[in-house]
Design an enzyme around this catalytic site. Structure first.
Site, mmCIF file in Angstrom:
data_model
loop_
_atom_site.group_PDB
_atom_site.id
_atom_site.type_symbol
_atom_site.label_atom_id
_atom_site.label_comp_id
_atom_site.label_asym_id
_atom_site.label_seq_id
_atom_site.Cartn_x
_atom_site.Cartn_y
_atom_site.Cartn_z
ATOM 1 N N ASP A 121 -3.814 -0.559 10.293
ATOM 2 C CA ASP A 121 -4.884 0.338 10.533
ATOM 3 C C ASP A 121 -6.222 -0.122 9.808
ATOM 4 O O ASP A 121 -6.212 -0.841 8.863
ATOM 5 C CB ASP A 121 -4.610 1.819 10.675
ATOM 6 C CG ASP A 121 -4.294 2.302 9.258
ATOM 7 O OD1 ASP A 121 -4.321 1.622 8.157
ATOM 8 O OD2 ASP A 121 -3.548 3.369 9.261
ATOM 9 N N ASP A 133 -0.991 -1.184 5.699
ATOM 10 C CA ASP A 133 -1.127 -0.748 6.937
ATOM 11 C C ASP A 133 -1.741 -1.531 8.100
ATOM 12 O O ASP A 133 -2.906 -2.164 7.537
ATOM 13 C CB ASP A 133 -1.314 0.676 7.071
ATOM 14 C CG ASP A 133 -0.421 1.733 6.337
ATOM 15 O OD1 ASP A 133 0.772 1.313 6.100
ATOM 16 O OD2 ASP A 133 -0.761 2.989 5.986
ATOM 17 N N ASP A 169 -7.598 1.787 7.408
ATOM 18 C CA ASP A 169 -7.624 2.167 5.981
ATOM 19 C C ASP A 169 -6.901 0.982 5.529
ATOM 20 O O ASP A 169 -7.294 0.381 4.404
ATOM 21 C CB ASP A 169 -6.867 3.143 5.730
ATOM 22 C CG ASP A 169 -7.613 4.513 5.912
ATOM 23 O OD1 ASP A 169 -8.962 4.432 5.545
ATOM 24 O OD2 ASP A 169 -7.361 5.755 5.804
ATOM 25 N N GLU A 172 0.816 -1.244 -0.014
ATOM 26 C CA GLU A 172 -0.026 0.259 0.176
ATOM 27 C C GLU A 172 1.236 1.340 0.078
ATOM 28 O O GLU A 172 1.667 1.632 0.857
ATOM 29 C CB GLU A 172 -0.876 -0.091 1.173
ATOM 30 C CG GLU A 172 -1.665 1.522 1.479
ATOM 31 C CD GLU A 172 -2.144 1.419 3.043
ATOM 32 O OE1 GLU A 172 -2.744 2.655 3.337
ATOM 33 O OE2 GLU A 172 -2.249 0.255 3.490
#
Length: 637
Positions: free
Chosen positions: A502, A500, A504, A427
């Site tokens: 998180d 990541d 997102d 990403e």
């Protein structure tokens, strides 16, 4: 010649007796010891109760998940397993059924006209893989009980005091934790399977009691698979293009129930069953169904001269958007393996084809307005497929294995195409830069993606193959996409999604999983797709550094080292913040990293979840959020 070879003799041959083979090699009997294998224990016992219902001996089946979640009871009001002594072994028939492989009453064809459990190993396998199992039988006005531990009888056949009404069998068991890594059953998996059983067996009352959640639900479907089709359409948010489904019930050369409807969806969805057992990998009954369907539709098109000039209609065009339930009942099914996910009987295919072809063709001729709307939908599919095929071929040409044809932002490895090569789909450019510097250049390739990936669940194939990020992925992998996918051309052994830690990042991973599941499913089935698990927190305690994957892992580390120096906690905002050395140590290094292999245990449930969470219908996502809102302790915004 080695010493081991010289001394190899008859005494080295081990013959497993009784149920020992099951405990030594459980995967041969239940497919594995993961969650699918664990729940297969329930299905084996439930299938026996269903067999009683199929043959007119039972009308009710009750399954109870007990408190604690690792113990289940299956009860029916069938005839009850025989308890008299077997003439040869002199043991109670109940004991034989539960302790001897290939012992049962379904081999001679006299007691069961059709049955799902024909190998005679189901009940004994469950017993062998259970820490404890108790069988209670109601027969001849009395009640009998026998108890087992890990497949071995711990009591004789006990006749309980007092008279009882009715007949039936009740099996209570707890999976053996020395066999299964996890022994806690998933309630929703059980409920879904039981609801399906109630659809497939009209008039049978199926009750599920979940003592963990304190709930009870009863299913009774008089319309059977017609009701089932309506539920499947609703769950998939699939809009039918005609009101009334085609339904076939046949009970002469083959006992077959079938219902189908064409929808606006772009995929084909078939759920097939043999004697009530789901056949996720299809088999001869599905082959016969598809063949009969294709011939019926083609006959109708040819008879009425409905093919437009220049349009070539394929089998895929005919079945695009079709949702079907196929259920057959046969006396001697030949399944592929004990897990029974594919039917092998060769004689079934022509019987199934002969059953559906004339019936569907007659239905279309009798319902011309419905038939014409179906044909219009098929022609539209053929035109769209021709347009998207050109775009797909263009992507495939770009995706050749030559390095000069690869995307410019791909940092390839020296060993691409070899058995230990890996492609990290990363990403963002920033994270991609760290990964490029931290990787092992010999066998690790890096492909950074920019921004959120296209949601392919709601997009046409033409739009998908025109997307730049997807083009880069397909070109890097080199094996094609959709119907053109060829695993022999795959350039990497492992494809690893790295985003990541998180919300997102999880969303991007979900978008990528949706793409691979819908358009490159062979990569998942062949075990090539993985998810990397980068840390979310760095915890420094004294001179020691620890990495936590999430909040729960962070609290666990802090609790384990509570008496040491005050911890310093750093939360990574993204992979791009990590130094290349840190990214290598935590996420890229095969010796220290953590990878999750992407596997599909339940094809039907996976399909439903992806359709709900990623499809066009926002109401399904709204329901999902509202039902689980109370479970969200911390929201990452």
């Amino acid at each position: 010649m080695s010493t081991a070879t010289k001394t190899y003799s008859a005494k080295d041959i081990v013959a497993l007796e009784g149920l020992d083979p099951v405990r030594k090699r459980p995967g041969m009997y239940i497919g594995g010891v993961g969650m699918a294998g664990l729940h297969h224990l329930i299905w084996e016992v439930v299938d026996n109760s269903v067999d009683e219902a199929m043959n007119g001996h039972a009308t009710e089946i009750t399954v109870t998940l007990h408190k604690g979640g690792s113990s289940v009871t299956v009860s029916d009001n069938g005839r009850g397993i025989p308890v008299d002594k077997h003439p040869k072994t002199k043991k109670p028939a109940l004991e034989m059924v539960l302790t001897v492989l290939h012992a049962g009453g379904k081999f001679d064809g006299e007691n069961y006209k059709t049955a799902g459990g024909l190998h005679g190993v189901g009940a004994s396998v469950v017993n062998a893989l259970s820490k404890e199992l108790t069988a209670v039988v109601r027969r001849d006005g009395a009640q009998y009980r026998m108890m087992f531990e890990r497949g071995v009888a711990k009591t004789g056949l006990q006749k309980l005091k007092g008279a009882v009404r009715g007949t039936g069998t009740t099996i209570t068991f707890s999976p053996d934790p020395t066999i299964f890594p996890k022994v806690d059953f998933d309630s929703e998996t059980i409920r879904t399977r039981l609801e399906t059983a109630s659809f497939l067996h009209r008039g049978v009352k199926v009750t599920y009691i979940d003592e963990v959640a304190g709930t009870k639900v009863t299913y009774l479907h008089e319309q059977g698979i017609v009701d089932y089709l309506a539920k499947v359409l609703k769950d998939r948010s699939a809009r039918p293009i005609h009101e009334s489904p085609f339904t076939l019930r046949k009970d002469d050369d083959i006992r077959m129930e079938l219902t189908l409807q064409w929808t606006e969806s772009t995929d084909e969805h078939v759920r097939s069953y043999v004697n009530g057992i789901p056949t996720g990998n299809g088999g001869t009954h599905e082959n016969g169904f598809r063949s009969g369907l294709n011939k019926a539709v083609r006959n109708y098109i040819d008879t009425h001269s409905l093919t437009p000039r220049g349009v070539k209609i394929s089998h895929e065009d005919i079945r695009e958007g079709m949702v079907a339930i196929v259920s057959i009942f046969i006396a001697e099914p030949q399944f592929q393996g004990q897990t029974k996910d594919r039917l092998n009987n060769p004689e079934v295919q022509p019987l199934a084809e002969a059953a559906i072809r004339p019936a569907l063709e007659q239905w279309m001729n009798n319902n011309r307005s419905i038939a014409d709307s179906i044909i219009a939908r098929i022609i539209a599919a053929a035109r769209a497929r021709a347009a998207s095929r050109a775009a797909s071929d263009a992507v495939s040409r770009k995706g050749g294995a030559k390095r000069t044809m690869l995307p410019g932002k791909l940092s390839d490895c020296l060993a691409s195409g070899k058995g230990n090569s890996e492609l990290f789909i990363v990403e963002g450019d920033s994270a991609g830069g760290s990964a490029k510097q931290g990787r092992d250049r010999n066998n690790q390739a890096i492909l950074p993606l920019r921004g959120k990936v296209l949601n392919t669940e709601s997009a046409t194939l033409k739009k998908i193959v025109e997307n730049k990020e997807i083009q880069d992925m397909v070109a890097s992998l080199g094996c094609g996409i959709g119907p053109n996918l060829n695993l022999s051309s795959l350039r990497y052994q492992k494809i690893i999604l790295l985003a990541d830690a998180d919300s997102d990042g999880h969303h991007i991973t979900t978008l990528l999983l949706t793409f691979f599941y819908r358009h490159m499913p062979a990569l998942i089935a062949d075990g090539h797709l993985f998810i990397a698990v980068p840390p979310l927190y760095r915890i420094d305690i004294g001179k020691e550094t620890y990495w936590a994957n999430d909040e729960e892992h962070r609290e666990q580390i802090l609790a384990e080292h509570a008496k040491r120096a005050k911890p310093e906690i750093t939360r990574f905002k993204g992979l791009g913040e990590m130094m290349p050395k840190v990214l290598w140590e935590t996420t890229l290094n095969p010796k220290t990293r953590r990878l999750l292999k992407v596997e599909v245990d339940d094809q039907l449930e996976t399909d439903r979840v992806i359709s709900d969470l990623m499809g066009r219908d926002a109401s399904a996502r709204f329901r999902f959020i509202m039902e689980r809102a109370e479970d969200a302790e911390e929201i990452d915004v």
